[in-house]
Design a protein around this motif. Structure first.
Motif, PDB file in Angstrom:
ATOM      1  N   GLY A 113     -14.190 -10.334 -10.307  1.00 52.93           N
ATOM      2  CA  GLY A 113     -13.450 -10.423  -9.052  1.00 52.93           C
ATOM      3  C   GLY A 113     -13.307 -11.839  -8.560  1.00 52.93           C
ATOM      4  O   GLY A 113     -13.936 -12.769  -9.050  1.00 52.93           O
ATOM      5  N   ARG A 166      -7.829 -12.795   0.296  1.00 48.93           N
ATOM      6  CA  ARG A 166      -7.191 -12.025  -0.777  1.00 48.93           C
ATOM      7  C   ARG A 166      -8.255 -11.728  -1.819  1.00 48.93           C
ATOM      8  O   ARG A 166      -8.744 -12.627  -2.515  1.00 48.93           O
ATOM      9  CB  ARG A 166      -6.041 -12.794  -1.405  1.00 48.93           C
ATOM     10  CG  ARG A 166      -5.322 -11.963  -2.465  1.00 48.93           C
ATOM     11  CD  ARG A 166      -4.048 -12.675  -2.920  1.00 48.93           C
ATOM     12  NE  ARG A 166      -3.371 -11.866  -3.900  1.00 48.93           N
ATOM     13  CZ  ARG A 166      -3.382 -12.117  -5.208  1.00 48.93           C
ATOM     14  NH1 ARG A 166      -4.031 -13.156  -5.683  1.00 48.93           N
ATOM     15  NH2 ARG A 166      -2.730 -11.333  -6.042  1.00 48.93           N
ATOM     16  N   GLN A 170      -9.457  -9.762  -5.276  1.00 51.03           N
ATOM     17  CA  GLN A 170      -8.843  -9.271  -6.501  1.00 51.03           C
ATOM     18  C   GLN A 170      -9.936  -8.845  -7.470  1.00 51.03           C
ATOM     19  O   GLN A 170     -10.943  -9.529  -7.630  1.00 51.03           O
ATOM     20  CB  GLN A 170      -7.986 -10.365  -7.134  1.00 51.03           C
ATOM     21  CG  GLN A 170      -7.217  -9.920  -8.356  1.00 51.03           C
ATOM     22  CD  GLN A 170      -6.282 -11.007  -8.852  1.00 51.03           C
ATOM     23  OE1 GLN A 170      -6.705 -12.132  -9.092  1.00 51.03           O
ATOM     24  NE2 GLN A 170      -5.011 -10.665  -8.991  1.00 51.03           N
ATOM     25  N   CYS A 227     -10.385  -7.417 -11.559  1.00 52.07           N
ATOM     26  CA  CYS A 227      -9.646  -7.373 -12.827  1.00 52.07           C
ATOM     27  C   CYS A 227     -10.497  -6.769 -13.949  1.00 52.07           C
ATOM     28  O   CYS A 227     -11.706  -6.963 -14.001  1.00 52.07           O
ATOM     29  CB  CYS A 227      -9.232  -8.769 -13.262  1.00 52.07           C
ATOM     30  SG  CYS A 227      -8.163  -9.636 -12.111  1.00 52.07           S
ATOM     31  N   CYS A 243      -5.172  -6.286 -13.102  1.00 56.55           N
ATOM     32  CA  CYS A 243      -5.754  -6.675 -11.818  1.00 56.55           C
ATOM     33  C   CYS A 243      -5.134  -5.889 -10.661  1.00 56.55           C
ATOM     34  O   CYS A 243      -3.963  -5.531 -10.700  1.00 56.55           O
ATOM     35  CB  CYS A 243      -5.538  -8.164 -11.574  1.00 56.55           C
ATOM     36  SG  CYS A 243      -6.256  -9.236 -12.824  1.00 56.55           S
ATOM     37  N   SER A 255      -5.217  -6.198  -6.250  1.00 55.03           N
ATOM     38  CA  SER A 255      -5.655  -7.045  -5.157  1.00 55.03           C
ATOM     39  C   SER A 255      -5.373  -6.370  -3.821  1.00 55.03           C
ATOM     40  O   SER A 255      -4.570  -5.451  -3.724  1.00 55.03           O
ATOM     41  CB  SER A 255      -4.968  -8.413  -5.229  1.00 55.03           C
ATOM     42  OG  SER A 255      -3.586  -8.278  -5.060  1.00 55.03           O
ATOM     43  N   GLN A 256      -6.058  -6.858  -2.815  1.00 53.24           N
ATOM     44  CA  GLN A 256      -5.843  -6.409  -1.441  1.00 53.24           C
ATOM     45  C   GLN A 256      -6.202  -7.553  -0.519  1.00 53.24           C
ATOM     46  O   GLN A 256      -6.960  -8.445  -0.890  1.00 53.24           O
ATOM     47  CB  GLN A 256      -6.622  -5.143  -1.120  1.00 53.24           C
ATOM     48  CG  GLN A 256      -8.101  -5.207  -1.394  1.00 53.24           C
ATOM     49  CD  GLN A 256      -8.801  -3.882  -1.104  1.00 53.24           C
ATOM     50  OE1 GLN A 256      -9.592  -3.832  -0.173  1.00 53.24           O
ATOM     51  NE2 GLN A 256      -8.518  -2.850  -1.868  1.00 53.24           N
ATOM     52  N   THR A 257      -5.645  -7.519   0.666  1.00 54.87           N
ATOM     53  CA  THR A 257      -5.890  -8.582   1.638  1.00 54.87           C
ATOM     54  C   THR A 257      -6.743  -8.044   2.774  1.00 54.87           C
ATOM     55  O   THR A 257      -6.449  -6.980   3.327  1.00 54.87           O
ATOM     56  CB  THR A 257      -4.555  -9.115   2.186  1.00 54.87           C
ATOM     57  OG1 THR A 257      -3.789  -9.634   1.078  1.00 54.87           O
ATOM     58  CG2 THR A 257      -4.788 -10.237   3.182  1.00 54.87           C
TER      59      THR A 257
END
Length: 112
Positions: A84, A94, A96, A98, A104, A106-108
């Motif tokens: 990550g 952000r 992420q 993988c 991958c 991702s999220q914020t």
């Protein structure tokens, strides 16, 4: 006597600036709406859920400085751990995760 207090106060302020926390440290609202706390732990930063279904569960360990971090992130629902990373931009983080650095997601997250 007054000089001693002024000097002690100045040293305290300078020491506080020198030991400022990394920007990742603090409380964050996840994409799912839960609260996660990121705190220093053993030379890294531990990510622990504070609210929600998985409250109290550690979901990651990241290392780095200056707004860019890398380590491991765990999906608590699937109980799987991924490589990550996290990147700070203003009050956003952000995150992420993988698999083999090619698949991958991702999220914020938002600072609370």
């Amino acid at each position: 006597m007054i000089r001693s207090f002024v000097l002690a106060g100045a040293i305290t302020v300078i020491a506080g600036i020198a030991h400022a926390e990394e920007p990742i440290v603090g409380n964050w609202k996840t994409a799912a709406g839960d609260t996660a706390v990121i705190a220093s732990c053993g030379g890294s930063y531990c990510v622990t859920l504070k609210t929600g279904k998985y409250a109290g569960r550690k979901i990651g360990t990241l290392a780095g400085t200056g707004g860019s971090y890398a380590g491991e992130i765990t999906d608590p629902a699937a109980e799987k751990t991924y490589s990550g990373s996290g990147k700070i931009s203003g009050n956003s983080l952000r995150m992420q995760g993988c698999v083999m650095k090619i698949l991958c997601k991702s999220q914020t997250w938002t600072r609370l």
